[in-house]
Design an enzyme around this catalytic site. Structure first.
Site, PDB file in Angstrom:
ATOM      1  N   LYS A  24      41.961  37.611  43.374  1.00  0.00           N
ATOM      2  CA  LYS A  24      43.376  37.888  43.081  1.00  0.00           C
ATOM      3  C   LYS A  24      44.225  37.661  44.329  1.00  0.00           C
ATOM      4  O   LYS A  24      45.273  37.021  44.259  1.00  0.00           O
ATOM      5  CB  LYS A  24      43.493  39.334  42.583  1.00  0.00           C
ATOM      6  N   SER A  25      43.777  38.177  45.470  1.00  0.00           N
ATOM      7  CA  SER A  25      44.579  38.045  46.705  1.00  0.00           C
ATOM      8  C   SER A  25      44.776  36.577  47.054  1.00  0.00           C
ATOM      9  O   SER A  25      45.886  36.151  47.412  1.00  0.00           O
ATOM     10  CB  SER A  25      43.861  38.733  47.865  1.00  0.00           C
ATOM     11  N   GLN A 169      49.374  43.429  52.713  1.00  0.00           N
ATOM     12  CA  GLN A 169      50.631  43.065  52.055  1.00  0.00           C
ATOM     13  C   GLN A 169      51.779  43.134  53.055  1.00  0.00           C
ATOM     14  O   GLN A 169      52.633  42.245  53.089  1.00  0.00           O
ATOM     15  CB  GLN A 169      50.874  43.983  50.856  1.00  0.00           C
ATOM     16  N   ASP A 316      40.108  48.819  47.620  1.00  0.00           N
ATOM     17  CA  ASP A 316      40.198  48.520  46.184  1.00  0.00           C
ATOM     18  C   ASP A 316      38.924  48.904  45.423  1.00  0.00           C
ATOM     19  O   ASP A 316      38.928  48.960  44.189  1.00  0.00           O
ATOM     20  CB  ASP A 316      40.479  47.026  45.967  1.00  0.00           C
ATOM     21  N   ARG A 347      45.213  56.935  42.795  1.00  0.00           N
ATOM     22  CA  ARG A 347      43.783  56.802  42.467  1.00  0.00           C
ATOM     23  C   ARG A 347      42.958  58.023  42.864  1.00  0.00           C
ATOM     24  O   ARG A 347      41.822  58.157  42.388  1.00  0.00           O
ATOM     25  CB  ARG A 347      43.209  55.523  43.105  1.00  0.00           C
TER      26      ARG A 347
HETATM   27  C1  S3P Z   1      46.134  43.082  48.834  1.00  0.00           C
HETATM   28  C2  S3P Z   1      46.108  44.033  49.823  1.00  0.00           C
HETATM   29  C3  S3P Z   1      45.718  45.428  49.602  1.00  0.00           C
HETATM   30  C4  S3P Z   1      44.979  45.599  48.282  1.00  0.00           C
HETATM   31  C5  S3P Z   1      45.653  44.878  47.156  1.00  0.00           C
HETATM   32  C6  S3P Z   1      45.731  43.396  47.453  1.00  0.00           C
HETATM   33  C7  S3P Z   1      46.569  41.715  49.177  1.00  0.00           C
HETATM   34  O1  S3P Z   1      46.877  46.232  49.566  1.00  0.00           O
HETATM   35  O2  S3P Z   1      44.863  46.975  47.979  1.00  0.00           O
HETATM   36  O3  S3P Z   1      44.930  45.055  45.950  1.00  0.00           O
HETATM   37  O4  S3P Z   1      46.346  40.796  48.386  1.00  0.00           O
HETATM   38  O5  S3P Z   1      47.153  41.554  50.257  1.00  0.00           O
HETATM   39  P1  S3P Z   1      47.571  46.786  50.909  1.00  0.00           P
HETATM   40  O6  S3P Z   1      47.902  45.659  51.745  1.00  0.00           O
HETATM   41  O7  S3P Z   1      48.789  47.500  50.440  1.00  0.00           O
HETATM   42  O8  S3P Z   1      46.593  47.735  51.517  1.00  0.00           O
END
Ligand code: S3P
Length: 429
Positions: A24-25, A169, A316, A347
């Site tokens: 997904k990322s 993120q 996650d 969560r």
């Molecule tokens: C992600 C970063 C993580 C993760 C999320 C996806 C990303 O969040 O929990 O499911 O794709 O950069 P955070 O950056 O808020 O920790």
């Protein structure tokens, strides 16, 4: 609202799994980063989940031409990003709203980013505050704490920012903004969060370097980047549900193919191994990402564990790990994980409330929980609209049987989850 009944597993299982949902990322980043090139990006095995389809739709609203054949996509970027004639809907995706905030802050135009009720309740100050400090014109409800976010693209100043949270993120939003800033920018985090952004942008020709003190130096773009050409690996976070299924089902084995083995993503597998599971990796390639197969086999009863460091490397997977803890001998403890409270659901509360319904002794703390392994019993689970909570209890259900309510959310990240689960046990909608 769809609910599902997962039946107790009857037999052990053994199979090779090459159908785990794509990462997904990385898929989100493919959609967004393709807009930084002047030529078409070609992506195979793009994740066709709701979250990443939203990122792709937004790229289209910003002027990209997207051609899709199955899960192979070609994204032809516009000459310059177009001001959209409507709001940009990120749905449930925190990654989309936060990365696009950084990306759009330095561009010409007016942009409104929003999402579903869950996304609109999640904190946005973590990106809004540092972006405002470098001159971004960005606002939202409660002075920018909550979406919808309004952005009027503007000139951005260079920065030196030590982030108070280890968040990919936030890091990615700031790196994307830095590419449009007036001089080299510096970003630091205490623990390296998932580094797909740095890896992919460097692969596209961006000038991003780490120094010895842990600062990332990002030089502004002088020209368009090279297009992306990649096959998205399987998502280690999605794969983890089937690793969990294997370690709680006697005499079972699974080989999970072509998964990202990035060290910032496989912390939960290491914890599961520490709990006694049999887990091995086979590295097969290393272009943007280390990719390989994960071998998991049942190895007797799990032992309790304490998890309190390198939380970003398994954040996650903590819901699924909570299920493993409910099966382990002894009391497991998770600490320093208050970020769990601001994910797709809170969560900590979602997992503990549901585990208590299943007869498991567990306790909630502000930044984590304790779980005493016991005999997980069938219950009616509330997913709280959170895909990872729903999938965690569906896997718990192979031991005891389980009804999970509101499972539509699983489509955000793992649309074929129940097809794979059906290979192990009976699933009824
Ligand atoms: C992600 C970063 C993580 C993760 C999320 C996806 C990303 O969040 O929990 O499911 O794709 O950069 P955070 O950056 O808020 O920790």
């Amino acid at each position: 609202m769809k609910s599902v009944l997962v039946e107790k597993v009857k037999d052990s299982f053994e199979f090779i799994c090459d159908e785990i949902a794509s990462d997904k990322s990385i898929s989100h980043r493919c959609a967004i980063f393709s807009l930084l090139s002047d030529r078409p990006s070609k992506i195979d095995r793009y994740l066709l989940g709701e979250d990443t389809l939203n990122s792709l739709n937004i790229a289209t609203q910003l002027g990209a031409d997207v051609k899709r054949v199955g899960d192979s996509i070609t994204i032809t970027p516009p000459l310059s990003v177009k001001e959209p004639n409507d709001i940009l809907d990120c749905g449930n995706a925190g990654t989309a709203i936060r990365l696009y905030s950084g990306f759009l802050s330095g561009l010409d135009g007016m942009f409104i980013l929003t999402g579903d009720a869950y996304l609109k309740a999640r904190p946005m100050s973590r990106v809004v505050d540092p972006l405002r400090e470098i001159g971004a014109k960005i606002d939202g409800r409660e002075n920018g704490r909550l979406a919808p976010l309004y952005i009027r693209g503007s000139k951005l100043q260079s920065f030196r920012y030590h982030s108070p949270i280890d968040s990919a993120q936030v890091k990615s939003a700031l790196i994307l903004a830095a590419l449009r800033a007036n001089a080299t920018c510096y970003y630091k985090e205490d623990l390296l969060s998932r580094d797909h952004t740095e890896r992919m942008l460097v692969g596209m020709g961006a000038n991003i370097e780490n120094d010895e003190d842990g600062w990332i130096a990002i030089k502004p773009l002088k020209k368009s980047l090279k297009p992306l050409e990649l096959t998205v690996p399987a998502d280690p976070s999605s794969a983890f549900f089937f690793a969990l299924a294997t370690v709680i089902t006697p005499n079972s084995k699974i080989v999970i193919k072509n998964v990202s083995l990035n060290k910032t993503r496989i912390g939960a597998y290491k914890v599961l191994k520490k709990m006694g599971a049999n887990i091995e990796y086979e590295l097969k390639e290393d272009k943007y990402e280390p990719i390989g197969d994960i071998y998991v086999a049942y190895n007797g009863k799990l032992k309790a564990v304490e998890v309190s460091s390198k939380i970003a490397w398994l954040i996650d997977e903590l819901p699924a790990l909570a299920i493993a803890m409910a099966f382990a001998e002894g009391t497991s403890v998770v600490k320093n994980a208050k970020e769990l409270r601001v994910k797709e659901s809170d969560r900590i509360t979602s997992m503990i409330t549901n585990l208590q319904k299943c007869g498991i002794v567990c306790k909630e703390f502000e930044d984590g929980y304790s779980i005493t392994g016991g005999n997980l019993q069938e219950a009616v689970i509330d997913s709280y609209g959170d895909h990872r909570v729903a999938m965690s209890f569906a896997i718990g259900g192979i031991f005891s049987g389980m009804r999970i309510e509101d499972v539509d959310c699983i489509d955000t990240s793992f649309p074929n989850f129940f097809d794979i689960l059906s290979k192990i046990t009976k699933v009824e909608f």
